[in-house]
Write an enzyme that holds these catalytic residues in place. Sequence first.
Site, PDB file in Angstrom:
ATOM      1  N   PRO A   1      28.596  50.356  78.187  1.00 40.18           N
ATOM      2  CA  PRO A   1      28.508  50.911  79.524  1.00 40.18           C
ATOM      3  C   PRO A   1      28.225  52.413  79.919  1.00 40.18           C
ATOM      4  O   PRO A   1      28.894  53.102  80.473  1.00 40.18           O
ATOM      5  CB  PRO A   1      29.657  50.473  80.483  1.00 40.18           C
ATOM      6  CG  PRO A   1      30.646  50.422  79.441  1.00 40.18           C
ATOM      7  CD  PRO A   1      30.115  49.994  78.021  1.00 40.18           C
ATOM      8  N   CYS A   2      27.192  53.016  79.331  1.00 38.92           N
ATOM      9  CA  CYS A   2      26.801  54.261  79.376  1.00 38.92           C
ATOM     10  C   CYS A   2      26.692  54.751  81.026  1.00 38.92           C
ATOM     11  O   CYS A   2      26.775  55.718  81.068  1.00 38.92           O
ATOM     12  CB  CYS A   2      25.553  54.684  78.411  1.00 38.92           C
ATOM     13  SG  CYS A   2      24.175  53.836  79.032  1.00 38.92           S
TER      14      CYS A   2
END
Length: 174
Positions: free
Chosen positions: A143-144
């Site tokens: 989940p950048c």
Amino acid sequence: MILEVRKFQVKNKAVYIGTLSEDKIFGIIFSIDEPEVIRHRIPTLINFLEKRLNKKLEIKEGNSGFSDVVFKTLIGKISNEEAAEFIEVSYLTKFERKLYIYLVENVKRGEVITYGELAKILNTSSRAVGAAVKRNPYPIIVPCHRVIGRKNPYLYTPKPEYKKFLLEVEGWTS
């Protein structure tokens, strides 16, 4: 390597999810309401993987089922930790692996962390974090999009509105 591209509906938006995979996912691309973005980004992802794997990839279109894993992660049906079991990490650098694992295990749905906070935790610079986040080959699963700037939370590749959409789907608002 199998290229699978599927279209899903999320919050009245068409979400196109593409995966490049063998036994595991080697890379993910996505777009929102713009199928041409997928077509444009496929060669970039293939080039990245060929450099990292140090070999020419033979790509065949097909159904791997991995786009469903990404979609289920996006809508919260499975956790990022569960989905991360499906990604191939052998070609990542030691730092990328450390950062991506931290994000998957510690920054949960609906939460965010700043580049500076993440840099402090990982004992590195915000710039190093930003570079690794930008080249993340597994968006949504890793989940950048949950890593935000202190002044502008929506800086994102390929488009800031994609990051805003992902965070809203997960229940976070600035």
